[in-house]
Design a protein around this motif. Structure first.
Motif, PDB file in Angstrom:
ATOM      1  N   LEU A   1       5.434  -3.931  -4.887  1.00  0.00           N
ATOM      2  CA  LEU A   1       5.841  -2.534  -4.728  1.00  0.00           C
ATOM      3  C   LEU A   1       7.297  -2.528  -4.283  1.00  0.00           C
ATOM      4  N   LEU A   2       8.069  -1.624  -4.843  1.00  0.00           N
ATOM      5  CA  LEU A   2       9.500  -1.611  -4.576  1.00  0.00           C
ATOM      6  C   LEU A   2       9.946  -0.285  -3.980  1.00  0.00           C
ATOM      7  N   PRO A   3      11.064  -0.286  -3.235  1.00  0.00           N
ATOM      8  CA  PRO A   3      11.609   0.970  -2.722  1.00  0.00           C
ATOM      9  C   PRO A   3      11.835   1.967  -3.856  1.00  0.00           C
ATOM     10  N   GLY A   4      11.529   3.220  -3.557  1.00  0.00           N
ATOM     11  CA  GLY A   4      11.648   4.285  -4.542  1.00  0.00           C
ATOM     12  C   GLY A   4      10.331   4.599  -5.225  1.00  0.00           C
ATOM     13  N   TRP A   5       9.375   3.723  -5.118  1.00  0.00           N
ATOM     14  CA  TRP A   5       8.059   3.934  -5.714  1.00  0.00           C
ATOM     15  C   TRP A   5       7.176   4.702  -4.740  1.00  0.00           C
ATOM     16  N   THR A   6       6.241   5.455  -5.281  1.00  0.00           N
ATOM     17  CA  THR A   6       5.239   6.122  -4.452  1.00  0.00           C
ATOM     18  C   THR A   6       4.211   5.082  -4.012  1.00  0.00           C
ATOM     19  N   ALA A   7       3.877   5.094  -2.748  1.00  0.00           N
ATOM     20  CA  ALA A   7       2.878   4.167  -2.220  1.00  0.00           C
ATOM     21  C   ALA A   7       1.526   4.450  -2.860  1.00  0.00           C
ATOM     22  N   PRO A   8       0.783   3.410  -3.239  1.00  0.00           N
ATOM     23  CA  PRO A   8      -0.521   3.642  -3.849  1.00  0.00           C
ATOM     24  C   PRO A   8      -1.508   4.227  -2.834  1.00  0.00           C
ATOM     25  N   ASP A   9      -2.341   5.119  -3.321  1.00  0.00           N
ATOM     26  CA  ASP A   9      -3.384   5.707  -2.478  1.00  0.00           C
ATOM     27  C   ASP A   9      -4.648   4.866  -2.635  1.00  0.00           C
TER      28      ASP A   9
ATOM     29  N   ILE B   1       3.973   8.691  13.629  1.00  0.00           N
ATOM     30  CA  ILE B   1       4.380   7.600  12.757  1.00  0.00           C
ATOM     31  C   ILE B   1       3.161   6.689  12.717  1.00  0.00           C
ATOM     32  N   LYS B   2       2.539   6.587  11.554  1.00  0.00           N
ATOM     33  CA  LYS B   2       1.297   5.825  11.414  1.00  0.00           C
ATOM     34  C   LYS B   2       1.600   4.394  10.994  1.00  0.00           C
ATOM     35  N   VAL B   3       0.856   3.461  11.568  1.00  0.00           N
ATOM     36  CA  VAL B   3       1.017   2.048  11.257  1.00  0.00           C
ATOM     37  C   VAL B   3      -0.352   1.500  10.866  1.00  0.00           C
ATOM     38  N   LEU B   4      -0.396   0.766   9.769  1.00  0.00           N
ATOM     39  CA  LEU B   4      -1.632   0.159   9.281  1.00  0.00           C
ATOM     40  C   LEU B   4      -1.382  -1.309   9.010  1.00  0.00           C
ATOM     41  N   GLY B   5      -2.287  -2.150   9.485  1.00  0.00           N
ATOM     42  CA  GLY B   5      -2.216  -3.576   9.209  1.00  0.00           C
ATOM     43  C   GLY B   5      -3.238  -3.951   8.161  1.00  0.00           C
ATOM     44  N   LEU B   6      -2.843  -4.804   7.232  1.00  0.00           N
ATOM     45  CA  LEU B   6      -3.778  -5.279   6.223  1.00  0.00           C
ATOM     46  C   LEU B   6      -4.546  -6.477   6.764  1.00  0.00           C
ATOM     47  N   ASP B   7      -5.722  -6.680   6.224  1.00  0.00           N
ATOM     48  CA  ASP B   7      -6.545  -7.819   6.597  1.00  0.00           C
ATOM     49  C   ASP B   7      -5.878  -9.091   6.085  1.00  0.00           C
ATOM     50  N   SER B   8      -5.805 -10.108   6.911  1.00  0.00           N
ATOM     51  CA  SER B   8      -5.181 -11.365   6.490  1.00  0.00           C
ATOM     52  C   SER B   8      -5.999 -12.023   5.390  1.00  0.00           C
ATOM     53  N   PRO B   9      -5.326 -12.666   4.431  1.00  0.00           N
ATOM     54  CA  PRO B   9      -6.064 -13.396   3.400  1.00  0.00           C
ATOM     55  C   PRO B   9      -6.907 -14.494   4.048  1.00  0.00           C
TER      56      PRO B   9
ATOM     57  N   GLY C   1     -10.369  -7.829  -1.186  1.00  0.00           N
ATOM     58  CA  GLY C   1      -8.942  -8.100  -1.361  1.00  0.00           C
ATOM     59  C   GLY C   1      -8.258  -7.155  -2.338  1.00  0.00           C
ATOM     60  N   ALA C   2      -8.963  -6.114  -2.788  1.00  0.00           N
ATOM     61  CA  ALA C   2      -8.396  -5.197  -3.788  1.00  0.00           C
ATOM     62  C   ALA C   2      -7.185  -4.440  -3.256  1.00  0.00           C
ATOM     63  N   VAL C   3      -7.261  -3.941  -2.028  1.00  0.00           N
ATOM     64  CA  VAL C   3      -6.129  -3.191  -1.464  1.00  0.00           C
ATOM     65  C   VAL C   3      -4.987  -4.141  -1.153  1.00  0.00           C
ATOM     66  N   ARG C   4      -5.294  -5.316  -0.624  1.00  0.00           N
ATOM     67  CA  ARG C   4      -4.260  -6.315  -0.341  1.00  0.00           C
ATOM     68  C   ARG C   4      -3.484  -6.637  -1.618  1.00  0.00           C
ATOM     69  N   THR C   5      -4.172  -6.710  -2.756  1.00  0.00           N
ATOM     70  CA  THR C   5      -3.512  -6.999  -4.023  1.00  0.00           C
ATOM     71  C   THR C   5      -2.511  -5.904  -4.377  1.00  0.00           C
ATOM     72  N   LEU C   6      -2.838  -4.639  -4.062  1.00  0.00           N
ATOM     73  CA  LEU C   6      -1.904  -3.534  -4.317  1.00  0.00           C
ATOM     74  C   LEU C   6      -0.602  -3.719  -3.547  1.00  0.00           C
TER      75      LEU C   6
END
Length: 168
Positions: free
Chosen positions: A3-11, A60-68, A94-99
């Motif tokens: 994912l790159l700057p300028g892109w909409t974050a995936p829901d 300001i919301k912060v979310l951590g992803l599950d470690s692989p 791992g589907a969201v982590r892949t996003l």
């Protein structure tokens, strides 16, 4: 794909350690931060960062992803057993982590493969990725780096946060 700057974050919809969320609705109209490797940060620095974020009129919301699975550490020692102040995504498939995968690192032909960059994504109120901060594996990272980037992006002014205090 990164994912790159300028892109909409995936829901996405997923469980977290704080309950189920639909990501865009959970973010609301404030700034957001996604940490691909929450375990890189000390619990103390995460707590200080979340205390600062609570001073903001708009969250300001912060979310951590599950470690692989290949990066999960042994259980923490008793003195570090305090729960993380940041919700952690529960993503057994791992589907969201892949996003949210970072850019693959080419460490050269003699180096071991690094298949998962450590990235912080900064999202504005429109759910647009404003900036990414990539770094190599490093335990005991300080969350104040994330707060400094939020300050540089103007998130604290937009959200009505107290000024960041510099260490003496």
């Amino acid at each position: 794909m990164a994912l790159l700057p300028g892109w909409t974050a995936p829901d996405f919809a997923c469980d977290t350690t704080s309950g189920p969320i639909r990501f865009h609705a959970w973010l609301g109209s404030g700034w957001g931060v996604v940490l691909t490797h929450l375990d890189d940060y000390t619990t103390q620095s995460l707590g200080a960062g979340m205390d600062w974020a609570k001073t903001c009129a708009r969250a300001i919301k912060v979310l951590g992803l599950d470690s692989p699975p290949h990066e999960r550490r042994a259980p923490p020692r008793p003195r570090q057993s305090a729960p993380s102040p940041v919700p952690r995504l529960v993503d057994p498939t791992g589907a969201v982590r892949t996003l949210w995968r970072g850019i693959a690192i080419d460490a050269g032909h003699d180096a071991p493969a690094l298949d998962d960059d450590h990235v912080v994504y900064f999202l504005d109120p429109a759910k647009t990725i404003r900036m990414t901060l990539s770094y190599s594996l490093f335990q005991s990272r300080d969350f104040s780096d994330v707060v400094s980037v939020l300050h540089a992006l103007g998130a604290d002014r937009h959200c009505g946060c107290r000024p960041i205090r510099k260490a003496a």
